[in-house]
Design a protein around this motif. Structure first.
Motif, PDB file in Angstrom:
ATOM      1  N   LYS A 227      -9.933  -2.446 -17.527  1.00  0.00           N
ATOM      2  CA  LYS A 227     -10.611  -1.699 -16.466  1.00  0.00           C
ATOM      3  C   LYS A 227     -10.267  -2.144 -15.049  1.00  0.00           C
ATOM      4  CE  LYS A 227     -14.482  -0.429 -19.376  1.00  0.00           C
ATOM      5  NZ  LYS A 227     -15.924  -0.500 -19.589  1.00  0.00           N
ATOM      6  N   ASP A 228      -9.418  -3.152 -14.887  1.00  0.00           N
ATOM      7  CA  ASP A 228      -9.077  -3.648 -13.560  1.00  0.00           C
ATOM      8  C   ASP A 228      -7.567  -3.788 -13.446  1.00  0.00           C
ATOM      9  OD1 ASP A 228      -8.388  -6.253 -11.880  1.00  0.00           O
ATOM     10  OD2 ASP A 228     -10.266  -5.442 -11.068  1.00  0.00           O
ATOM     11  N   GLU A 229      -6.953  -3.133 -12.447  1.00  0.00           N
ATOM     12  CA  GLU A 229      -5.489  -3.155 -12.337  1.00  0.00           C
ATOM     13  C   GLU A 229      -4.947  -4.539 -11.996  1.00  0.00           C
ATOM     14  OE1 GLU A 229      -4.378  -1.409  -8.008  1.00  0.00           O
ATOM     15  OE2 GLU A 229      -5.321   0.016  -9.375  1.00  0.00           O
ATOM     16  N   ASN A 230      -5.706  -5.369 -11.271  1.00  0.00           N
ATOM     17  CA  ASN A 230      -5.258  -6.736 -10.990  1.00  0.00           C
ATOM     18  C   ASN A 230      -5.226  -7.569 -12.268  1.00  0.00           C
ATOM     19  OD1 ASN A 230      -4.894  -6.367  -8.190  1.00  0.00           O
ATOM     20  ND2 ASN A 230      -7.085  -6.655  -7.847  1.00  0.00           N
ATOM     21  N   LEU A 231      -6.240  -7.393 -13.095  1.00  0.00           N
ATOM     22  CA  LEU A 231      -6.264  -8.086 -14.387  1.00  0.00           C
ATOM     23  C   LEU A 231      -5.115  -7.597 -15.269  1.00  0.00           C
ATOM     24  CD1 LEU A 231      -7.408  -9.974 -16.498  1.00  0.00           C
ATOM     25  CD2 LEU A 231      -9.080  -8.198 -17.076  1.00  0.00           C
ATOM     26  N   ALA A 232      -4.872  -6.299 -15.280  1.00  0.00           N
ATOM     27  CA  ALA A 232      -3.761  -5.755 -16.073  1.00  0.00           C
ATOM     28  C   ALA A 232      -2.446  -6.392 -15.638  1.00  0.00           C
ATOM     29  CB  ALA A 232      -3.697  -4.238 -15.937  1.00  0.00           C
ATOM     30  N   ALA A 233      -2.246  -6.541 -14.325  1.00  0.00           N
ATOM     31  CA  ALA A 233      -1.022  -7.171 -13.818  1.00  0.00           C
ATOM     32  C   ALA A 233      -0.930  -8.625 -14.280  1.00  0.00           C
ATOM     33  CB  ALA A 233      -0.974  -7.082 -12.295  1.00  0.00           C
ATOM     34  N   HIS A 234      -2.063  -9.342 -14.266  1.00  0.00           N
ATOM     35  CA  HIS A 234      -2.057 -10.737 -14.716  1.00  0.00           C
ATOM     36  C   HIS A 234      -1.729 -10.817 -16.214  1.00  0.00           C
ATOM     37  CE1 HIS A 234      -4.260 -14.856 -15.086  1.00  0.00           C
ATOM     38  NE2 HIS A 234      -2.969 -15.009 -14.950  1.00  0.00           N
ATOM     39  N   LEU A 235      -2.276  -9.896 -17.008  1.00  0.00           N
ATOM     40  CA  LEU A 235      -2.008  -9.903 -18.448  1.00  0.00           C
ATOM     41  C   LEU A 235      -0.540  -9.600 -18.759  1.00  0.00           C
ATOM     42  CD1 LEU A 235      -5.244  -8.122 -19.704  1.00  0.00           C
ATOM     43  CD2 LEU A 235      -4.640 -10.539 -19.985  1.00  0.00           C
ATOM     44  N   LYS A 236       0.140  -8.888 -17.867  1.00  0.00           N
ATOM     45  CA  LYS A 236       1.562  -8.586 -18.054  1.00  0.00           C
ATOM     46  C   LYS A 236       2.463  -9.725 -17.578  1.00  0.00           C
ATOM     47  CE  LYS A 236       0.714  -3.656 -17.558  1.00  0.00           C
ATOM     48  NZ  LYS A 236       0.983  -2.436 -16.779  1.00  0.00           N
ATOM     49  N   ALA A 237       1.901 -10.669 -16.819  1.00  0.00           N
ATOM     50  CA  ALA A 237       2.657 -11.769 -16.220  1.00  0.00           C
ATOM     51  C   ALA A 237       2.938 -12.876 -17.240  1.00  0.00           C
ATOM     52  CB  ALA A 237       1.862 -12.326 -15.035  1.00  0.00           C
ATOM     53  N   PRO A 238       3.786 -13.860 -16.889  1.00  0.00           N
ATOM     54  CA  PRO A 238       4.127 -14.954 -17.814  1.00  0.00           C
ATOM     55  C   PRO A 238       2.929 -15.751 -18.337  1.00  0.00           C
ATOM     56  CG  PRO A 238       5.740 -14.864 -16.064  1.00  0.00           C
ATOM     57  CD  PRO A 238       4.643 -13.885 -15.690  1.00  0.00           C
ATOM     58  N   ASP A 239       1.806 -15.817 -17.608  1.00  0.00           N
ATOM     59  CA  ASP A 239       0.609 -16.513 -18.110  1.00  0.00           C
ATOM     60  C   ASP A 239       0.134 -15.930 -19.444  1.00  0.00           C
ATOM     61  OD1 ASP A 239       0.340 -18.298 -16.002  1.00  0.00           O
ATOM     62  OD2 ASP A 239      -1.147 -17.081 -14.941  1.00  0.00           O
ATOM     63  N   PHE A 240       0.374 -14.641 -19.623  1.00  0.00           N
ATOM     64  CA  PHE A 240      -0.069 -13.975 -20.841  1.00  0.00           C
ATOM     65  C   PHE A 240       1.132 -13.366 -21.572  1.00  0.00           C
ATOM     66  CE2 PHE A 240      -4.061 -14.337 -18.528  1.00  0.00           C
ATOM     67  CZ  PHE A 240      -4.905 -14.774 -19.523  1.00  0.00           C
ATOM     68  N   PHE A 241       1.301 -12.051 -21.532  1.00  0.00           N
ATOM     69  CA  PHE A 241       2.304 -11.390 -22.373  1.00  0.00           C
ATOM     70  C   PHE A 241       3.741 -11.452 -21.850  1.00  0.00           C
ATOM     71  CE2 PHE A 241      -1.643  -9.552 -23.909  1.00  0.00           C
ATOM     72  CZ  PHE A 241      -1.452  -9.628 -25.278  1.00  0.00           C
ATOM     73  N   ASP A 242       3.935 -11.744 -20.582  1.00  0.00           N
ATOM     74  CA  ASP A 242       5.281 -11.841 -20.007  1.00  0.00           C
ATOM     75  C   ASP A 242       6.109 -10.619 -20.432  1.00  0.00           C
ATOM     76  OD1 ASP A 242       7.508 -12.742 -18.672  1.00  0.00           O
ATOM     77  OD2 ASP A 242       7.790 -14.533 -19.910  1.00  0.00           O
ATOM     78  N   THR A 243       5.617  -9.449 -20.060  1.00  0.00           N
ATOM     79  CA  THR A 243       6.172  -8.192 -20.570  1.00  0.00           C
ATOM     80  C   THR A 243       7.610  -7.920 -20.123  1.00  0.00           C
ATOM     81  OG1 THR A 243       5.187  -6.899 -18.772  1.00  0.00           O
ATOM     82  CG2 THR A 243       3.892  -7.156 -20.797  1.00  0.00           C
ATOM     83  N   GLU A 244       8.038  -8.520 -19.017  1.00  0.00           N
ATOM     84  CA  GLU A 244       9.434  -8.340 -18.610  1.00  0.00           C
ATOM     85  C   GLU A 244      10.385  -8.974 -19.607  1.00  0.00           C
ATOM     86  OE1 GLU A 244      11.170  -9.148 -14.705  1.00  0.00           O
ATOM     87  OE2 GLU A 244       9.328  -8.283 -13.870  1.00  0.00           O
ATOM     88  N   ARG A 245      10.063 -10.164 -20.055  1.00  0.00           N
ATOM     89  CA  ARG A 245      10.912 -10.878 -21.015  1.00  0.00           C
ATOM     90  C   ARG A 245      10.629 -10.490 -22.455  1.00  0.00           C
ATOM     91  NH1 ARG A 245      10.151 -16.752 -20.383  1.00  0.00           N
ATOM     92  NH2 ARG A 245      11.659 -16.805 -22.041  1.00  0.00           N
ATOM     93  N   PHE A 246       9.386 -10.111 -22.743  1.00  0.00           N
ATOM     94  CA  PHE A 246       8.976  -9.813 -24.119  1.00  0.00           C
ATOM     95  C   PHE A 246       8.250  -8.461 -24.151  1.00  0.00           C
ATOM     96  CE2 PHE A 246       8.959 -14.425 -23.536  1.00  0.00           C
ATOM     97  CZ  PHE A 246       9.885 -14.794 -24.499  1.00  0.00           C
ATOM     98  N   PRO A 247       8.994  -7.358 -24.142  1.00  0.00           N
ATOM     99  CA  PRO A 247       8.374  -6.039 -24.022  1.00  0.00           C
ATOM    100  C   PRO A 247       7.616  -5.558 -25.261  1.00  0.00           C
ATOM    101  CG  PRO A 247      10.753  -5.833 -24.261  1.00  0.00           C
ATOM    102  CD  PRO A 247      10.455  -7.296 -24.130  1.00  0.00           C
ATOM    103  N   GLN A 248       7.852  -6.166 -26.421  1.00  0.00           N
ATOM    104  CA  GLN A 248       7.218  -5.686 -27.653  1.00  0.00           C
ATOM    105  C   GLN A 248       6.394  -6.777 -28.345  1.00  0.00           C
ATOM    106  OE1 GLN A 248       7.640  -2.466 -29.281  1.00  0.00           O
ATOM    107  NE2 GLN A 248       8.337  -1.970 -27.221  1.00  0.00           N
ATOM    108  N   VAL A 249       5.289  -6.364 -28.914  1.00  0.00           N
ATOM    109  CA  VAL A 249       4.537  -7.155 -29.883  1.00  0.00           C
ATOM    110  C   VAL A 249       4.801  -6.457 -31.211  1.00  0.00           C
ATOM    111  CG1 VAL A 249       2.234  -7.821 -30.668  1.00  0.00           C
ATOM    112  CG2 VAL A 249       2.760  -7.802 -28.213  1.00  0.00           C
ATOM    113  N   THR A 250       5.193  -7.210 -32.246  1.00  0.00           N
ATOM    114  CA  THR A 250       5.533  -6.568 -33.514  1.00  0.00           C
ATOM    115  C   THR A 250       4.762  -7.172 -34.681  1.00  0.00           C
ATOM    116  OG1 THR A 250       7.415  -8.044 -33.909  1.00  0.00           O
ATOM    117  CG2 THR A 250       7.871  -5.972 -32.749  1.00  0.00           C
TER     118      THR A 250
END
Length: 182
Positions: A69-92
């Protein structure tokens, strides 16, 4: 949801996710007092029954499709602290064994997050196939599993002023799939 034996699913059949009527999400204790929930908007899943009737479930999630529900939190969850979506785009997820026990569906498999693969066991239900609108045969799978997020490199946390931490390490994964016969 009526639980069934996996033998009710026709051999040599493939079932694909209906993403409009399915959800993939998570829940984690937040600030020691409540449960925070989020979900992923982009995912795929396939259930197959082999010639011998053995079931196999595979799925993937686009990590950057995380929805909170919060775009700042969503950005943090996509960052290296959490999912690091740039380097790891998929959860399988890939199942290694699908079985039922006393009407409960048990799915053993391997979950990969941030390039780290660990065994996991999910439990839930599977429904009897049914013919729905448009003469489409569907079945439902509902599963829950508990994982320790730190085992997947999701290590961020912050101590609270009077003790405890902002986030629990234990996360409940919740998958509710409506699958159509291909």
């Amino acid at each position: 949801m009526t639980a069934i034996a996996q033998s009710s699913i026709p051999a040599n059949s493939t079932w694909t996710v209906d993403a409009v009527h399915s959800t993939v999400g998570f829940a984690v204790k937040h600030m020691v007092v409540s449960t925070f929930r989020g979900r992923f908007e982009t995912y795929d899943a396939t259930l197959t029954a082999g010639e011998d009737g053995a079931l196999r479930l595979v799925g993937s999630v686009a990590a950057d499709s995380i929805s909170v529900k919060d775009e700042n939190l969503a950005a943090h969850l996509k960052a290296p602290d959490f999912f690091d979506t740039e380097r790891f785009p998929q959860v399988t997820f890939n199942s290694t064994l699908v079985r039922t026990d006393s009407g409960e569906l048990i799915v053993d498999g391997e979950l990969t997050i941030k390039g780290i693969t660990r065994p996991i066991e999910a439990r839930g239900t599977i429904t009897e196939p049914a013919v729905t609108f448009g003469d489409v045969e569907k079945l439902g799978v509902e599963l829950e599993a508990i994982v320790d997020r730190t085992e997947y490199g999701l290590d961020w946390n912050a101590p609270l002023p009077k003790g405890g931490f902002a986030l629990a390490n234990e996360v409940k994964l919740q998958v509710n799939l409506e699958l159509a016969r291909a």
